[in-house]
Design a protein around this motif. Structure first.
Motif, PDB file in Angstrom:
ATOM      1  N   GLU A   1      85.243  16.127  14.169  1.00 18.21           N
ATOM      2  CA  GLU A   1      84.652  15.949  15.502  1.00 18.21           C
ATOM      3  C   GLU A   1      85.679  15.966  16.626  1.00 18.21           C
ATOM      4  O   GLU A   1      85.342  15.655  17.773  1.00 18.21           O
ATOM      5  CB  GLU A   1      83.864  14.626  15.548  1.00 18.21           C
TER       6      GLU A   1
ATOM      7  N   LEU B   1      85.105  14.880  20.657  1.00 16.05           N
ATOM      8  CA  LEU B   1      85.501  13.522  21.028  1.00 16.05           C
ATOM      9  C   LEU B   1      86.345  13.544  22.297  1.00 16.05           C
ATOM     10  O   LEU B   1      87.194  14.399  22.479  1.00 16.05           O
ATOM     11  CB  LEU B   1      86.298  12.866  19.891  1.00 16.05           C
TER      12      LEU B   1
ATOM     13  N   ILE C   1      88.818  11.170  23.562  1.00 10.36           N
ATOM     14  CA  ILE C   1      89.606   9.984  23.234  1.00 10.36           C
ATOM     15  C   ILE C   1      90.727   9.830  24.254  1.00 10.36           C
ATOM     16  O   ILE C   1      91.574  10.712  24.407  1.00 10.36           O
ATOM     17  CB  ILE C   1      90.204  10.096  21.821  1.00 10.36           C
TER      18      ILE C   1
ATOM     19  N   TYR D   1      91.238   3.921  19.551  1.00  9.00           N
ATOM     20  CA  TYR D   1      90.105   4.574  18.901  1.00  9.00           C
ATOM     21  C   TYR D   1      90.183   4.420  17.384  1.00  9.00           C
ATOM     22  O   TYR D   1      89.199   4.047  16.741  1.00  9.00           O
ATOM     23  CB  TYR D   1      90.048   6.070  19.276  1.00  9.00           C
TER      24      TYR D   1
END
Length: 178
Positions: free
Chosen positions: A45, A49, A51, A57
């Motif tokens: 993913e 994502l 982040i 995370y």
């Protein structure tokens, strides 16, 4: 994220995440499984994502997955314990006396009673009539009803006892219901 970037992140955080999750459980297999899930999800993913802080995370994701794993494991344990208890109780009950068999034998035994004796027994047990009510309805004495009930109960107990030689407590309880 490139494969090289992913490997760098994996090498940097894998051992640290395992150590971190050790605070939640000492089950190495569970820890490894959770950490692998975090990295597989990150790899699959990564394009979707957003982040900002990778370390935050990874640690949050690992903690949440571990807590979910432990909750599910606890639930699974409870379900398995309940199932095992029910199985044990069922096997113990089968070992004692098969209720269906008991009541079929009881019904068969009642059918073998002499007709008047059977009729009086059924009026008492099935119709819930008192000895006095039976005596009045049949135009016989209460003593005759008592005697017929005594004969019925004696014959039923004898047949049941001869069939269930090692009946145990549950058998004796069922006989008291007669």
């Amino acid at each position: 994220m490139s494969e090289q970037e992913f490997h760098s992140i994996y090498k940097l955080y894998h051992e640290k995440l395992c150590y971190f999750l050790n605070y939640y459980t000492h089950d190495e297999q569970a820890i490894e499984e959770v950490v692998q899930d975090v990295f597989v999800y990150l790899w699959k993913e990564s394009a979707n994502l957003n982040i900002t802080y990778l370390k935050t995370y990874l640690y949050s994701s690992a903690r949440n997955r571990m807590l979910n794993y432990l909750r599910n494991e606890h639930t699974r344990t409870i379900v398995l314990e309940r199932w095992a208890k029910m199985e044990l109780e069922e096997r113990q009950a089968q070992d004692c006396i098969d209720r269906a068999e008991f009541f079929l034998l009881l019904q068969d035994t009642i059918e073998t009673l002499p007709p008047k004796c059977r009729e009086i027994f059924l009026m008492s047990r099935d119709e819930k009539k008192t000895y006095k009510e039976i005596a009045k309805e049949k135009d016989i004495s209460v003593k005759t009803v008592e005697a017929q009930m005594g004969i019925a109960l004696k014959k039923i107990r004898e047949r049941m006892l001869s069939h269930y030689k090692e009946g145990g407590d549950i058998f004796m309880f069922l006989l008291t219901l007669l």
